[in-house]
Design a protein around this motif. Structure first.
Motif, mmCIF file in Angstrom:
data_model
loop_
_atom_site.group_PDB
_atom_site.id
_atom_site.type_symbol
_atom_site.label_atom_id
_atom_site.label_comp_id
_atom_site.label_asym_id
_atom_site.label_seq_id
_atom_site.Cartn_x
_atom_site.Cartn_y
_atom_site.Cartn_z
ATOM 1 N N MET A 27 0.849 -1.181 0.000
ATOM 2 C CA MET A 27 0.000 0.000 0.000
ATOM 3 C C MET A 27 0.895 1.245 0.000
ATOM 4 S SD MET A 27 -2.945 0.956 2.671
ATOM 5 C CE MET A 27 -3.987 2.305 2.306
ATOM 6 N N ARG A 28 0.515 2.223 -0.756
ATOM 7 C CA ARG A 28 1.291 3.464 -0.859
ATOM 8 C C ARG A 28 0.791 4.474 0.167
ATOM 9 N NH1 ARG A 28 3.269 5.904 -6.473
ATOM 10 N NH2 ARG A 28 4.535 4.067 -6.223
ATOM 11 N N SER A 29 1.746 5.119 0.853
ATOM 12 C CA SER A 29 1.404 6.175 1.807
ATOM 13 C C SER A 29 2.175 7.434 1.432
ATOM 14 C CB SER A 29 1.726 5.738 3.239
ATOM 15 O OG SER A 29 3.109 5.481 3.385
ATOM 16 N N VAL A 30 1.655 8.562 1.896
ATOM 17 C CA VAL A 30 2.229 9.866 1.553
ATOM 18 C C VAL A 30 2.440 10.643 2.841
ATOM 19 C CG1 VAL A 30 1.883 12.002 0.240
ATOM 20 C CG2 VAL A 30 0.964 9.847 -0.622
ATOM 21 N N GLN A 31 3.554 11.371 2.897
ATOM 22 C CA GLN A 31 3.837 12.272 4.007
ATOM 23 C C GLN A 31 4.185 13.639 3.436
ATOM 24 O OE1 GLN A 31 7.075 10.389 6.061
ATOM 25 N NE2 GLN A 31 5.705 9.093 7.259
ATOM 26 N N LYS A 32 3.702 14.672 4.108
ATOM 27 C CA LYS A 32 3.961 16.058 3.726
ATOM 28 C C LYS A 32 4.845 16.704 4.787
ATOM 29 C CE LYS A 32 1.490 20.442 3.498
ATOM 30 N NZ LYS A 32 0.183 21.082 3.508
ATOM 31 N N LEU A 33 5.791 17.517 4.349
ATOM 32 C CA LEU A 33 6.638 18.247 5.285
ATOM 33 C C LEU A 33 5.885 19.491 5.749
ATOM 34 C CD1 LEU A 33 9.413 18.311 6.655
ATOM 35 C CD2 LEU A 33 10.234 19.654 4.712
ATOM 36 N N ALA A 34 5.616 19.555 7.051
ATOM 37 C CA ALA A 34 4.892 20.691 7.629
ATOM 38 C C ALA A 34 5.540 21.037 8.959
ATOM 39 C CB ALA A 34 3.416 20.349 7.826
ATOM 40 N N ASN A 35 5.970 22.278 9.107
ATOM 41 C CA ASN A 35 6.616 22.728 10.344
ATOM 42 C C ASN A 35 7.816 21.853 10.703
ATOM 43 O OD1 ASN A 35 4.662 24.802 10.703
ATOM 44 N ND2 ASN A 35 3.264 23.297 11.577
ATOM 45 N N ASP A 36 8.623 21.526 9.698
ATOM 46 C CA ASP A 36 9.841 20.724 9.870
ATOM 47 C C ASP A 36 9.577 19.308 10.361
ATOM 48 O OD1 ASP A 36 11.555 22.785 8.994
ATOM 49 O OD2 ASP A 36 11.568 23.672 10.997
ATOM 50 N N GLU A 37 8.370 18.801 10.160
ATOM 51 C CA GLU A 37 8.032 17.428 10.532
ATOM 52 C C GLU A 37 7.292 16.755 9.385
ATOM 53 O OE1 GLU A 37 5.941 16.937 14.197
ATOM 54 O OE2 GLU A 37 7.174 18.402 15.244
ATOM 55 N N TRP A 38 7.553 15.459 9.196
ATOM 56 C CA TRP A 38 6.824 14.685 8.197
ATOM 57 C C TRP A 38 5.519 14.213 8.806
ATOM 58 C CZ3 TRP A 38 8.139 15.107 3.401
ATOM 59 C CH2 TRP A 38 9.459 15.384 3.067
ATOM 60 N N GLN A 39 4.411 14.574 8.158
ATOM 61 C CA GLN A 39 3.092 14.223 8.667
ATOM 62 C C GLN A 39 2.310 13.478 7.590
ATOM 63 O OE1 GLN A 39 1.176 17.588 10.450
ATOM 64 N NE2 GLN A 39 2.966 18.069 11.668
ATOM 65 N N PRO A 40 1.577 12.431 7.993
ATOM 66 C CA PRO A 40 0.767 11.691 7.021
ATOM 67 C C PRO A 40 -0.279 12.603 6.386
ATOM 68 C CG PRO A 40 0.750 10.612 9.178
ATOM 69 C CD PRO A 40 1.431 11.925 9.339
ATOM 70 N N ILE A 41 -0.534 12.368 5.112
ATOM 71 C CA ILE A 41 -1.544 13.145 4.385
ATOM 72 C C ILE A 41 -2.138 12.249 3.296
ATOM 73 C CG2 ILE A 41 0.145 14.096 2.770
ATOM 74 C CD1 ILE A 41 -1.507 16.717 2.764
ATOM 75 N N GLN A 42 -3.379 12.479 2.971
ATOM 76 C CA GLN A 42 -3.977 11.790 1.835
ATOM 77 C C GLN A 42 -3.439 12.420 0.552
ATOM 78 O OE1 GLN A 42 -6.008 9.071 1.929
ATOM 79 N NE2 GLN A 42 -5.609 9.106 4.126
ATOM 80 N N PHE A 43 -3.132 11.612 -0.428
ATOM 81 C CA PHE A 43 -2.546 12.092 -1.672
ATOM 82 C C PHE A 43 -3.354 13.244 -2.272
ATOM 83 C CE2 PHE A 43 -1.910 11.984 -6.264
ATOM 84 C CZ PHE A 43 -0.530 11.998 -6.348
ATOM 85 N N TYR A 44 -4.676 13.104 -2.273
ATOM 86 C CA TYR A 44 -5.533 14.117 -2.910
ATOM 87 C C TYR A 44 -5.542 15.446 -2.157
ATOM 88 C CZ TYR A 44 -8.883 12.152 0.434
ATOM 89 O OH TYR A 44 -9.499 11.682 1.567
ATOM 90 N N ASN A 45 -4.979 15.488 -0.940
ATOM 91 C CA ASN A 45 -4.909 16.739 -0.187
ATOM 92 C C ASN A 45 -3.616 17.517 -0.410
ATOM 93 O OD1 ASN A 45 -7.445 16.632 1.043
ATOM 94 N ND2 ASN A 45 -6.695 15.284 2.637
ATOM 95 N N LEU A 46 -2.686 16.969 -1.182
ATOM 96 C CA LEU A 46 -1.473 17.712 -1.507
ATOM 97 C C LEU A 46 -1.842 18.945 -2.319
ATOM 98 C CD1 LEU A 46 0.904 14.786 -2.519
ATOM 99 C CD2 LEU A 46 1.157 16.284 -0.523
ATOM 100 N N GLN A 47 -0.993 19.975 -2.229
ATOM 101 C CA GLN A 47 -1.237 21.207 -2.967
ATOM 102 C C GLN A 47 0.048 21.660 -3.650
ATOM 103 O OE1 GLN A 47 -2.786 24.140 -0.278
ATOM 104 N NE2 GLN A 47 -4.535 22.896 0.298
ATOM 105 N N TYR A 48 -0.104 22.503 -4.636
ATOM 106 C CA TYR A 48 1.033 23.088 -5.332
ATOM 107 C C TYR A 48 2.027 23.646 -4.308
ATOM 108 C CZ TYR A 48 3.753 26.279 -8.198
ATOM 109 O OH TYR A 48 4.794 26.938 -8.807
ATOM 110 N N GLY A 49 3.299 23.319 -4.459
ATOM 111 C CA GLY A 49 4.336 23.824 -3.578
ATOM 112 C C GLY A 49 4.636 22.957 -2.370
ATOM 113 N N ASP A 50 3.826 21.935 -2.107
ATOM 114 C CA ASP A 50 4.079 21.056 -0.965
ATOM 115 C C ASP A 50 5.323 20.203 -1.203
ATOM 116 O OD1 ASP A 50 1.870 21.881 0.471
ATOM 117 O OD2 ASP A 50 0.630 20.151 -0.096
ATOM 118 N N TYR A 51 6.108 20.009 -0.151
ATOM 119 C CA TYR A 51 7.204 19.044 -0.150
ATOM 120 C C TYR A 51 6.610 17.746 0.384
ATOM 121 C CZ TYR A 51 10.603 22.773 -0.837
ATOM 122 O OH TYR A 51 11.323 23.811 -1.357
#
Length: 64
Positions: free
Chosen positions: A1-25
């Motif tokens: 299963m594929r999972s996604v993490q977004k960098l937010a406030n210098d921490e990797w946090q789980p996120i749903q793929f469809y919630n990513l936005q332009y400019g997200d790491y």
């Protein structure tokens, strides 16, 4: 299963793929294996997620 993490406030946090936005790491994993492009595991979204012609979510991105 594929999972996604977004960098937010210098921490990797789980996120749903469809919630990513332009400019997200972000990074992705297949089970526990990092998804990479030429050995690079961190991506920068250059679009928001959208459906491709086959009806699957896709995002345009560059490696970081």
């Amino acid at each position: 299963m594929r999972s996604v993490q977004k960098l937010a406030n210098d921490e990797w946090q789980p996120i749903q793929f469809y919630n990513l936005q332009y400019g997200d790491y972000f990074r992705m994993f297949d089970n526990i294996t990092p998804v990479s492009d030429n050995g690079k595991h961190i991506f920068i979204a250059t679009s928001s997620p959208y459906y491709n012609d086959e009806g699957h979510y896709k995002i345009d991105c560059e490696t970081y």
